[in-house]
Design a protein around this motif. Structure first.
Motif, PDB file in Angstrom:
ATOM      1  N   SER A   1     -10.169  -0.678  -1.094  1.00  0.00           N
ATOM      2  CA  SER A   1     -10.838   0.248  -0.505  1.00  0.00           C
ATOM      3  C   SER A   1     -12.208   0.475   0.200  1.00  0.00           C
TER       4      SER A   1
ATOM      5  N   TYR B   1      -9.120   0.353   5.441  1.00  0.00           N
ATOM      6  CA  TYR B   1      -8.609  -0.662   5.347  1.00  0.00           C
ATOM      7  C   TYR B   1      -8.984  -1.231   6.054  1.00  0.00           C
TER       8      TYR B   1
ATOM      9  N   THR C   1     -13.662   5.997   0.924  1.00  0.00           N
ATOM     10  CA  THR C   1     -12.300   7.153   1.524  1.00  0.00           C
ATOM     11  C   THR C   1     -13.225   8.358   1.720  1.00  0.00           C
TER      12      THR C   1
ATOM     13  N   THR D   1      -8.369   6.717   3.432  1.00  0.00           N
ATOM     14  CA  THR D   1      -9.157   5.918   2.918  1.00  0.00           C
ATOM     15  C   THR D   1      -8.568   5.572   4.261  1.00  0.00           C
TER      16      THR D   1
ATOM     17  N   ILE E   1       1.306  -1.117   0.252  1.00  0.00           N
ATOM     18  CA  ILE E   1      -0.059  -0.222   0.257  1.00  0.00           C
ATOM     19  C   ILE E   1       0.754   1.146   0.426  1.00  0.00           C
TER      20      ILE E   1
ATOM     21  N   ASN F   1     -18.133  -2.896   2.077  1.00  0.00           N
ATOM     22  CA  ASN F   1     -18.256  -1.075   1.840  1.00  0.00           C
ATOM     23  C   ASN F   1     -18.864  -0.656   2.934  1.00  0.00           C
TER      24      ASN F   1
END
Length: 523
Positions: A275, A263, A278, A261, A236, A313
Motif C-alpha cells: 500500500s 498500489y 490510503t 488504497t 489482492i 509512499n
C-alpha cells in the motif's frame, strides 16, 4: 462497482470528453439563448497543398470522406448505409530511447451498421476506402459500451473492447452482460474473442505493443495475456472496486486504485507493491495528472504526489483549508483550484512546486465561478464567470503575465502529434477561443487560436456566422473538422473546417437547418 466502472469507462471515452468540453463550458457560462437567424457561411482562404497519403476527414450518418486539401468540395460517400459508434484508431511511433511519441494520427476508422456488424475503413488518402467487415460479430444492436486501444507495435493488432447486453437486453443489468474483443486484422469469418471487463491494457515498454490486460473476474483482479487466456489472480483483496488511476507505458508501471488504497503494479514483473496511499474515504472520483515519473492527485484538501514505480509512499505537497477542485501540471508546478468551506463559497487559483513548498496564489479568492481549463508549458488557462459577465484568461505558474479576455470563451484544443513522456501524454499545441460573445451566444464573434506553450502568436481564424452560437474543434493537426451549434431547440449542428495556424481559414462545410451533421472526432 459504481465509481470504479465509471473511472474505467471515462478513460475509454476520453475522446468524447474532449469534444464536449466547449459545450459544457458554454452551457454553464452563457446558457442556450437565441441569435439572429440566417446563414452566414464564411468563404475562407485555404492554401493547403495536397500531400502524399494524407489523412482524410469523415462525417457520420451515411459515412462520407472529405479531403482537407479541398475542404469546400462535396463529401464523397464511403458507406451509404446508416452508421454509428464510430471510433478513430490511432497510429503512433514509440521512441523508447527518448521516451517520446511521434507521428500520432488516426489511421483507421471503426464503426457499426444496422446489419449488426463492425466495419473498418482507412483514413489515408491514397488507400482504398471500401468498407471491410471486422470479425463475425453480429449483435452490435445490443452494444452497451466500448473503447479502442491502439497497438503501437502493429497497428493491425489494435483492439476494440466492447460490452453487449445479455439475454435480458438490458445494459444496466450487469450480471449477464458479455465482454468481447476484436482486432483490426480480423476478417468477416473471424470470431471475436471472449473478454473480461478491463481495468488496464498492458503495453510493452519497449515496443508499445499490447502484451496483456488487468481485468475484473467476479470478485478478483486478474492478469490475462493478449488473447484473454492464462488469466491468473493478483494477490489482492477487492471489496468495493478497482480502477487504473494513471499509467506511463514507458516506465512499465501503473497506479491502481483498489477500494480506497493506491498500489503500483509492474507490467514487466507482475509484482504489486505494498500500500502506497490510503484515501480518507472511498473516493467518489479522483482527478489525477501524470508526468514521466509521478502521478499527482487530490484527496479532499490534500494535493498528493506518488512515484509510478512505487519506490516510496505518497507525499503530500500541500494541505489546504477547503476543498481542491481540478488540477493541471505546468513545467515546474501543480496548479489547482481551491474552494472555501462556508457561505459564500470563494474560489482561488493556486500553484505549488512539484516537490512541495509554499503555494503561490495565482488568482485571489473570488465568488466568481472558476474553471481550470488546461495547461501548457508554464501557462495555466482558466475561464471565470458570474451572473452578468464571463472571461477567459491565461497566467504563468509564478503568477505573472496574466491576460484576462472579457466576453471570451476557451472552446477546444489542437493537440500535438509528437511529444515526450516528460511533457505528459496529452500535450496541447494550440488553444482555440471565441471572442466577442454576448450573454447567450457567440454569433458574429471571432474564432481565434494561440500557441498554448507561449501564449503568443494570436491568429484570427474567422467570423462566427450569425446563425451559430458556438464552435468546437479537436484534432491532432492544425487542420481540423469541427461543428457549429445552432441556437434554439435541438441544438442543430453544422460542419466547419479550420487551419489553426492560418488566418481567415474558417470555412463552413454544411448548412442544413433541418438536420445535424456530425464530424467524427479523431481525438
Amino acid at each position: 462497482m459504481g465509481i470504479f466502472q465509471n473511472l474505467i469507462r471515462s478513460k475509454l471515452m476520453m475522446g468524447s470528453v474532449k469534444t464536449t468540453l466547449s459545450i459544457l463550458l458554454f452551457a454553464t457560462l452563457i446558457g442556450c439563448g437565441s441569435s439572429n437567424s440566417g446563414p452566414n457561411a464564411q468563404s475562407g482562404t485555404i492554401t493547403t497543398p495536397p500531400t502524399s497519403n494524407a489523412q482524410l476527414f469523415f462525417k457520420s450518418g451515411s459515412l462520407s470522406r472529405m479531403d482537407p486539401a479541398n475542404p469546400s468540395a462535396a463529401p464523397i460517400v464511403v458507406d451509404a448505409d446508416n452508421t454509428a459508434n464510430e471510433f478513430g484508431v490511432i497510429f503512433r511511433t514509440f521512441d523508447v530511447a527518448n521516451q517520446a511519441i511521434s507521428d500520432q494520427e488516426v489511421r483507421t476508422l471503426l464503426y457499426t451498421k444496422d446489419d449488426g456488424h463492425f466495419y473498418k475503413v482507412s483514413t489515408l488518402k491514397d488507400d482504398s476506402h471500401l468498407p471491410v467487415q471486422v470479425s463475425s460479430e453480429g449483435a452490435v444492436a445490443t452494444l452497451c459500451s466500448s473503447g479502442v486501444e491502439p497497438d503501437t507495435a502493429d497497428h493491425a493488432k489494435s483492439i476494440l473492447l466492447y460490452e453487449l447486453a445479455g439475454d435480458d437486453a438490458d445494459c444496466t443489468a450487469k450480471d449477464d452482460n458479455v465482454w468481447k474483443m476484436l482486432r483490426l486484422e480480423m476478417g468477416a469469418d473471424d470470431a471475436p474473442l471472449a473478454a473480461k471487463e478491463v481495468v488496464s491494457t498492458l503495453l510493452s515498454k519497449s515496443t508499445g505493443g499490447i502484451v496483456g490486460f488487468l481485468a475484473i473476474d467476479g470478485a478478483n483482479l486478474v492478469r490475462c495475456d493478449q488473447n484473454f487466456k492464462n488469466c491468473g489472480p493478483l494477490p489482492i483483496s477487492i471489496s468495493t472496486g478497482v480502477a487504473e488511476l494513471e499509467y506511463n507505458p514507458f516506465s512499465g508501471f501503473l497506479i491502481l486504485l483498489v477500494d480506497d488504497t493506491l498500489y503500483s503494479y509492474s507490467v514487466d514483473t507482475g509484482v504489486m507493491s505494498a500500500s502506497l496511499y490510503t484515501f480518507s474515504a472511498i473516493p467518489s472520483g479522483v482527478e489525477s495528472q501524470l508526468d514521466a515519473s509521478h502521478a499527482y492527485f487530490m484527496d479532499g484538501a490534500k494535493l498528493v504526489k506518488l512515484a509510478l514505480n512505487g519506490s516510496a509512499n505518497a507525499s503530500i505537497l500541500v494541505t489546504e483549508s477547503g476543498t481542491l477542485g481540478s488540477i493541471k501540471l505546468t513545467s515546474n508546478k501543480v496548479v489547482y483550484l481551491l474552494s472555501s468551506v462556508g457561505t459564500p463559497t470563494t474560489r482561488t487559483l493556486k500553484a505549488v512546486g512539484k516537490n512541495g513548498g509554499s503555494a503561490t496564489t495565482l488568482l485571489p479568492a473570488t465568488t466568481d465561478s472558476l474553471f481550470l481549463v488546461a495547461s501548457a508549458s508554464s501557462f495555466a488557462y482558466y475561464t471565470r464567470s458570474n451572473a452578468t459577465a464571463f472571461s477567459s484568461g491565461a497566467i504563468k505558474e509564478d503568477g505573472t503575465d496574466n491576460v484576462d479576455r472579457p466576453n471570451a470563451l476557451w472552446i477546444s484544443f489542437i493537440f500535438r502529434s509528437s511529444f515526450s513522456a516528460a511533457s505528459g501524454f496529452e500535450v496541447i499545441d494550440k488553444i482555440l477561443w471565441l471572442e466577442g460573445c454576448a450573454t447567450s451566444t457567440c454569433a458574429n464573434g471571432t474564432l481565434k487560436s494561440v500557441d498554448a506553450a507561449s501564449h503568443s502568436g494570436e491568429i484570427s481564424l474567422g467570423t462566427i456566422p450569425a446563425d451559430i452560437s458556438l464552435l468546437s474543434f479537436s484534432s491532432l493537426a492544425n487542420e481540423a473538422l469541427g461543428f457549429g451549434v445552432a441556437p434554439g431547440s435541438g441544438n442543430q449542428l453544422d460542419l466547419f473546417y479550420i487551419k489553426a495556424d492560418q488566418a481567415d481559414s474558417l470555412l463552413r462545410i454544411t448548412t442544413t437547418p433541418t438536420k445535424s451533421e456530425f464530424g467524427i472526432p479523431f481525438f
